[in-house]
Design a protein around this motif. Structure first.
Motif, PDB file in Angstrom:
ATOM      1  N   THR A   1      36.195  38.946  44.960  1.00 45.57           N
ATOM      2  CA  THR A   1      35.345  38.987  43.773  1.00 45.57           C
ATOM      3  C   THR A   1      35.291  40.388  43.181  1.00 45.57           C
ATOM      4  OG1 THR A   1      33.295  39.542  44.945  1.00 45.57           O
ATOM      5  CG2 THR A   1      33.869  37.191  44.780  1.00 45.57           C
ATOM      6  N   LEU A   2      34.986  40.455  41.898  1.00 49.47           N
ATOM      7  CA  LEU A   2      34.854  41.750  41.228  1.00 49.47           C
ATOM      8  C   LEU A   2      33.625  42.502  41.718  1.00 49.47           C
ATOM      9  CD1 LEU A   2      35.801  40.857  37.535  1.00 49.47           C
ATOM     10  CD2 LEU A   2      37.224  41.974  39.265  1.00 49.47           C
TER      11      LEU A   2
ATOM     12  N   ALA B   1      31.482  47.290  44.558  1.00 50.02           N
ATOM     13  CA  ALA B   1      30.572  47.787  45.586  1.00 50.02           C
ATOM     14  C   ALA B   1      31.269  48.635  46.644  1.00 50.02           C
ATOM     15  CB  ALA B   1      29.860  46.611  46.261  1.00 50.02           C
ATOM     16  N   ASN B   2      32.615  48.577  46.693  1.00 50.86           N
ATOM     17  CA  ASN B   2      33.307  49.187  47.827  1.00 50.86           C
ATOM     18  C   ASN B   2      34.366  50.223  47.487  1.00 50.86           C
ATOM     19  OD1 ASN B   2      32.336  47.660  50.376  1.00 50.86           O
ATOM     20  ND2 ASN B   2      32.714  46.015  48.904  1.00 50.86           N
ATOM     21  N   VAL B   3      34.481  50.594  46.224  1.00 50.84           N
ATOM     22  CA  VAL B   3      35.493  51.599  45.863  1.00 50.84           C
ATOM     23  C   VAL B   3      34.862  52.693  45.006  1.00 50.84           C
ATOM     24  CG1 VAL B   3      37.364  49.905  45.957  1.00 50.84           C
ATOM     25  CG2 VAL B   3      36.227  50.355  43.779  1.00 50.84           C
ATOM     26  N   ASP B   4      35.555  53.813  44.887  1.00 50.84           N
ATOM     27  CA  ASP B   4      35.045  54.941  44.105  1.00 50.84           C
ATOM     28  C   ASP B   4      35.486  54.892  42.646  1.00 50.84           C
ATOM     29  OD1 ASP B   4      33.813  56.138  46.360  1.00 50.84           O
ATOM     30  OD2 ASP B   4      35.759  56.922  46.997  1.00 50.84           O
ATOM     31  N   ALA B   5      36.657  54.318  42.415  1.00 52.96           N
ATOM     32  CA  ALA B   5      37.189  54.252  41.051  1.00 52.96           C
ATOM     33  C   ALA B   5      37.888  52.911  40.851  1.00 52.96           C
ATOM     34  CB  ALA B   5      38.166  55.389  40.793  1.00 52.96           C
ATOM     35  N   ILE B   6      37.806  52.392  39.648  1.00 49.71           N
ATOM     36  CA  ILE B   6      38.404  51.089  39.346  1.00 49.71           C
ATOM     37  C   ILE B   6      39.294  51.221  38.119  1.00 49.71           C
ATOM     38  CG2 ILE B   6      37.928  48.727  38.554  1.00 49.71           C
ATOM     39  CD1 ILE B   6      35.438  48.746  40.288  1.00 49.71           C
ATOM     40  N   VAL B   7      40.519  50.708  38.243  1.00 49.62           N
ATOM     41  CA  VAL B   7      41.469  50.667  37.127  1.00 49.62           C
ATOM     42  C   VAL B   7      41.680  49.204  36.756  1.00 49.62           C
ATOM     43  CG1 VAL B   7      43.788  51.240  36.322  1.00 49.62           C
ATOM     44  CG2 VAL B   7      42.627  52.737  37.965  1.00 49.62           C
ATOM     45  N   THR B   8      41.475  48.868  35.503  1.00 48.84           N
ATOM     46  CA  THR B   8      41.635  47.487  35.053  1.00 48.84           C
ATOM     47  C   THR B   8      42.729  47.385  33.998  1.00 48.84           C
ATOM     48  OG1 THR B   8      39.845  47.836  33.448  1.00 48.84           O
ATOM     49  CG2 THR B   8      39.254  46.798  35.533  1.00 48.84           C
ATOM     50  N   MET B   9      43.396  46.232  33.988  1.00 50.57           N
ATOM     51  CA  MET B   9      44.360  45.931  32.933  1.00 50.57           C
ATOM     52  C   MET B   9      44.333  44.422  32.709  1.00 50.57           C
ATOM     53  SD  MET B   9      48.378  46.844  32.452  1.00 50.57           S
ATOM     54  CE  MET B   9      48.065  48.532  31.941  1.00 50.57           C
ATOM     55  N   LEU B  10      43.844  44.030  31.546  1.00 51.29           N
ATOM     56  CA  LEU B  10      43.637  42.617  31.234  1.00 51.29           C
ATOM     57  C   LEU B  10      44.195  42.292  29.848  1.00 51.29           C
ATOM     58  CD1 LEU B  10      40.002  42.613  32.595  1.00 51.29           C
ATOM     59  CD2 LEU B  10      41.878  41.304  33.593  1.00 51.29           C
ATOM     60  N   PRO B  11      44.494  41.013  29.582  1.00 51.18           N
ATOM     61  CA  PRO B  11      45.185  40.667  28.334  1.00 51.18           C
ATOM     62  C   PRO B  11      44.367  40.793  27.051  1.00 51.18           C
ATOM     63  CG  PRO B  11      45.507  38.969  30.019  1.00 51.18           C
ATOM     64  CD  PRO B  11      44.435  39.878  30.507  1.00 51.18           C
ATOM     65  N   GLU B  12      43.086  40.397  27.067  1.00 51.96           N
ATOM     66  CA  GLU B  12      42.332  40.268  25.819  1.00 51.96           C
ATOM     67  C   GLU B  12      40.973  40.966  25.906  1.00 51.96           C
ATOM     68  OE1 GLU B  12      43.364  38.541  23.139  1.00 51.96           O
ATOM     69  OE2 GLU B  12      44.967  37.211  23.866  1.00 51.96           O
ATOM     70  N   SER B  13      40.393  41.220  24.742  1.00 54.43           N
ATOM     71  CA  SER B  13      39.074  41.865  24.676  1.00 54.43           C
ATOM     72  C   SER B  13      38.023  41.062  25.437  1.00 54.43           C
ATOM     73  CB  SER B  13      38.642  42.019  23.211  1.00 54.43           C
ATOM     74  OG  SER B  13      39.494  42.885  22.512  1.00 54.43           O
TER      75      SER B  13
ATOM     76  N   SER C   1      27.995  48.203  40.326  1.00 57.82           N
ATOM     77  CA  SER C   1      28.514  49.568  40.216  1.00 57.82           C
ATOM     78  C   SER C   1      27.567  50.584  40.844  1.00 57.82           C
ATOM     79  CB  SER C   1      28.736  49.922  38.743  1.00 57.82           C
ATOM     80  OG  SER C   1      27.500  49.911  38.041  1.00 57.82           O
ATOM     81  N   LYS C   2      28.127  51.784  41.089  1.00 55.13           N
ATOM     82  CA  LYS C   2      27.354  52.883  41.653  1.00 55.13           C
ATOM     83  C   LYS C   2      27.299  54.021  40.642  1.00 55.13           C
ATOM     84  CE  LYS C   2      30.466  52.631  44.825  1.00 55.13           C
ATOM     85  NZ  LYS C   2      31.365  52.838  45.989  1.00 55.13           N
ATOM     86  N   PRO C   3      26.229  54.785  40.611  1.00 62.82           N
ATOM     87  CA  PRO C   3      26.155  55.923  39.692  1.00 62.82           C
ATOM     88  C   PRO C   3      27.346  56.859  39.866  1.00 62.82           C
ATOM     89  CG  PRO C   3      24.018  55.522  40.682  1.00 62.82           C
ATOM     90  CD  PRO C   3      24.998  54.640  41.408  1.00 62.82           C
ATOM     91  N   GLU C   4      27.868  57.365  38.764  1.00 62.81           N
ATOM     92  CA  GLU C   4      29.008  58.293  38.725  1.00 62.81           C
ATOM     93  C   GLU C   4      30.348  57.636  39.050  1.00 62.81           C
ATOM     94  OE1 GLU C   4      28.609  61.573  37.634  1.00 62.81           O
ATOM     95  OE2 GLU C   4      26.627  60.754  37.213  1.00 62.81           O
ATOM     96  N   GLN C   5      30.352  56.330  39.271  1.00 61.39           N
ATOM     97  CA  GLN C   5      31.614  55.627  39.527  1.00 61.39           C
ATOM     98  C   GLN C   5      32.506  55.698  38.281  1.00 61.39           C
ATOM     99  OE1 GLN C   5      30.933  51.568  40.743  1.00 61.39           O
ATOM    100  NE2 GLN C   5      32.718  51.563  42.091  1.00 61.39           N
ATOM    101  N   ILE C   6      33.815  55.850  38.504  1.00 61.81           N
ATOM    102  CA  ILE C   6      34.754  55.984  37.396  1.00 61.81           C
ATOM    103  C   ILE C   6      35.474  54.662  37.138  1.00 61.81           C
ATOM    104  CG2 ILE C   6      36.871  57.110  36.596  1.00 61.81           C
ATOM    105  CD1 ILE C   6      36.036  59.579  38.121  1.00 61.81           C
ATOM    106  N   PHE C   7      35.495  54.251  35.882  1.00 57.54           N
ATOM    107  CA  PHE C   7      36.226  53.060  35.459  1.00 57.54           C
ATOM    108  C   PHE C   7      37.262  53.469  34.416  1.00 57.54           C
ATOM    109  CE2 PHE C   7      32.199  51.513  37.014  1.00 57.54           C
ATOM    110  CZ  PHE C   7      32.511  50.312  37.658  1.00 57.54           C
TER     111      PHE C   7
END
Length: 282
Positions: A40-41, A46-58, A72-78
């Motif tokens: 699940t997202l 909840a378990n990583v420091d940074a998240i990179v996403t790539m999806l087809p549509e808005s 999410s956690k404060p200061e987490q990078i997306f």
């Protein structure tokens, strides 16, 4: 795109956790040496420091971030590498800011080949300080990034780039078709174009004629690469952006109509260089 990008992160020493709605993609991800997956997202956030996403549509991006930001956690990078509307990227940036997180809209250019080789270009919009924090991630997946300005700016750059990409592919396909039907060998014409003023990415790297250059998707019956459906989506984003600012886009309209015809032929999932096949069969 996501699998080769993840491979490069792993190669550069990052611990990588993946999630995808596609069970096939999840299986492919699990086979990567050192990679893990989550179901699940919310578990991801909840378990990583940074998240990179790539999806087809808005809509996909907005929906994903509504879920991700709940855990999410404060200061987490997306970092979102999707090609979506600038307004949607701004909306996600605002959502992340309200949660105390850092968000960059960073669409990429370079295609699957660039993702595999780690030579992508990132067009980044958002907080410049967040970009400095994310620079290690970006440099592991690409060879260059350009800071374009505040949230949404990277998407403006990417959309305009892809408008040019679509139009130049159509131009190369049309001209190559004329030459081939005139009896010229496609590899010879490609060598001329690629040392002359007509040189462009569509002629040199992703040439639409089978056999014209090495490693082009056209050599594999257009089975791999950048899907025609995604190019059509990006061209339509260009039209929407132009409408918002009152700009005229005559060539973009012609390109949209051509790729709509390509989609009607059932070729939407083929590489967008299949425009050559469309011209050849007219």
């Amino acid at each position: 795109m996501g699998i080769p990008m993840a491979k490069n992160l792993l190669k550069n020493g990052y611990a990588v956790v993946g999630n995808d709605v596609s069970t096939n993609r999840m299986e492919m991800f699990r086979k990567l040496d050192g990679a893990q997956t989550v179901d699940t997202l919310r578990e991801m956030a909840a378990n990583v420091d940074a998240i990179v996403t790539m999806l087809p549509e808005s809509d996909h991006v907005l929906s994903a971030y509504e879920t991700l930001l709940k855990s999410s956690k404060p200061e987490q990078i997306f970092v979102d590498c999707s090609t979506i509307s600038p307004e949607s990227s701004k909306k996600v940036s605002d959502m992340a800011t309200r949660k105390g997180c850092k968000f960059l809209g960073a669409p990429v250019s370079g295609g699957v080949v660039g993702a595999e080789n780690g030579t992508l270009t990132f067009m980044v919009g958002g907080d410049e300080a967040a970009l400095k924090e994310a620079s290690g991630l970006l440099s592991s997946m690409g060879s260059r990034w350009v800071y374009c300005g505040p949230a949404g700016s990277g998407l403006i750059a990417k959309i305009c780039n892809n408008m040019i990409l679509g139009m130049t592919m159509v131009a190369v396909a049309e001209a190559m078709n004329v030459a081939v039907k005139s009896g010229m060998e496609p590899n010879i014409l490609a060598s001329v174009i690629n040392t002359s003023s007509g040189r462009c990415w569509a002629s040199e790297i992703n040439n639409p004629v089978p056999g014209a250059v090495e490693k082009s998707p056209s050599n594999d019956d257009y089975q791999k690469g950048f899907k025609a459906a995604l190019l059509l989506k990006d061209m339509r984003l260009g039209e929407s952006l132009a409408k918002e600012v009152g700009a005229t886009t005559l060539l973009t309209r012609e390109t949209v109509e051509l790729y709509e015809e390509i989609s009607k032929k059932g070729w939407a999932d083929r590489d967008f260089s299949i425009a050559y096949k469309y011209f050849k069969e007219l």
